[in-house]
Design an enzyme around this catalytic site. Structure first.
Site, PDB file in Angstrom:
ATOM      1  N   TYR A  15       0.841  -1.203   0.000  1.00 22.68           N
ATOM      2  CA  TYR A  15       0.000   0.000   0.000  1.00 22.68           C
ATOM      3  C   TYR A  15       0.875   1.252   0.000  1.00 22.68           C
ATOM      4  CZ  TYR A  15      -3.658   3.280   1.454  1.00 22.68           C
ATOM      5  OH  TYR A  15      -4.533   4.335   1.517  1.00 22.68           O
ATOM      6  N   LYS A  35       0.805   4.051  -3.144  1.00 25.77           N
ATOM      7  CA  LYS A  35       0.459   5.446  -2.883  1.00 25.77           C
ATOM      8  C   LYS A  35       1.667   6.361  -3.056  1.00 25.77           C
ATOM      9  CE  LYS A  35      -3.952   5.219  -1.917  1.00 25.77           C
ATOM     10  NZ  LYS A  35      -4.959   5.963  -2.717  1.00 25.77           N
TER      11      LYS A  35
END
Length: 267
Positions: free
Chosen positions: A142, A146
């Site tokens: 993640y 991002k």
């Protein structure tokens, strides 16, 4: 005329809160969902779109342009969480997360750029994450997806300057939304060497979301960015310590910062 705002992932969580707030400010808002029929009571129209499927992106953009003839603001909000030991997360899940969090937003941007260029105006806001500024244990994929969106926005922004199109990032911390329910969790395996530490970290992450900030903070921040004449490159929205963690990473030696993170996650 009211500005037209397209919010991907606008049916729940941060996207829904932002959309509802912008409607009260006089904006014409369109949200998206893979299953818009599930949201008949939305306070703004929900259009079918799956950021991982190019044909749905084109259809969504065309549908809005037929009604409004313009798109002034794109809020790339659709995203997916993922947790687990990197060693144990299946490749297919890693790729799926990048398709949603990185390639998806890029493809939506590409779809709106011809219209914004023709308008000689536009604003693109990419919702990233404070987690994208650092590699977090058991959230590495993640953080990476991002973080990649943060960096590519910096490059994209410069390429678009000549067309009077602005682009910026907004990195939220933990907010009280249903993101944990939609997150891919690698299972805590009985025979895994990560069983104890991953299980503990997973509980800590869920607690942070449950006690997170009110999504209205994000809505107010997005509104201020839209109203700004010269949006900054990066914005951070969330609890003070979460935002301050980025400052600490910049000023502390790497080893010291790593120890702080490990202590925080009890590793």
């Amino acid at each position: 005329m009211s500005k037209v705002v397209l919010i991907t992932g606008g049916s729940s969580g941060i996207g829904k809160s932002v959309g509802e707030f912008l409607v009260t400010k006089g904006f014409k808002v369109y949200g998206t969902s893979r299953n818009p029929e599930n949201y008949p009571n939305s306070k703004f129209p929900i259009v079918a779109l799956d950021v991982t499927k190019l044909e749905t992106i084109s259809t969504c953009i065309d549908q809005i342009l037929k009604k409004e003839s313009k798109i002034d603001v794109l809020l790339n909000n659709a995203g997916a969480g993922i947790t687990g030991p990197i060693e144990e997360i299946p490749d297919v899940e890693i790729k799926r997360n990048f398709e949603t969090n990185f390639f998806g937003p890029i493809n939506v941007i590409k779809a709106v750029l011809p219209t914004m260029r023709q308008q000689n105006s536009g604003l693109i806001i990419n919702v990233t994450s404070i987690a994208g500024y650092m590699g977090l244990p058991y959230r590495g994929i993640y953080s990476a997806s991002k973080g990649a969106l943060e960096i590519i926005t910096e490059a994209f922004r410069m390429e678009l300057k000549g067309f009077n199109i602005n682009m910026t990032n907004v990195a939220p911390g933990d907010f009280a939304t249903n993101i944990a329910a939609g997150r891919y969790h690698a299972p805590v395996l009985e025979n895994s060497p990560y069983k104890a530490s991953y299980g503990q970290t997973l509980n800590t992450m869920d607690e942070h979301v449950d006690s997170g900030s009110d999504p209205r903070q994000m809505a107010e921040a997005i509104y201020k960015i839209i109203e700004s004449k010269n949006p900054r490159i990066h914005y951070k929205v969330g609890a003070f310590m979460q935002k301050f963690s980025i400052v600490l990473k910049r000023i502390l030696p790497d080893i010291v910062y790593e120890k702080l993170l490990m202590n925080h996650y009890k590793l």
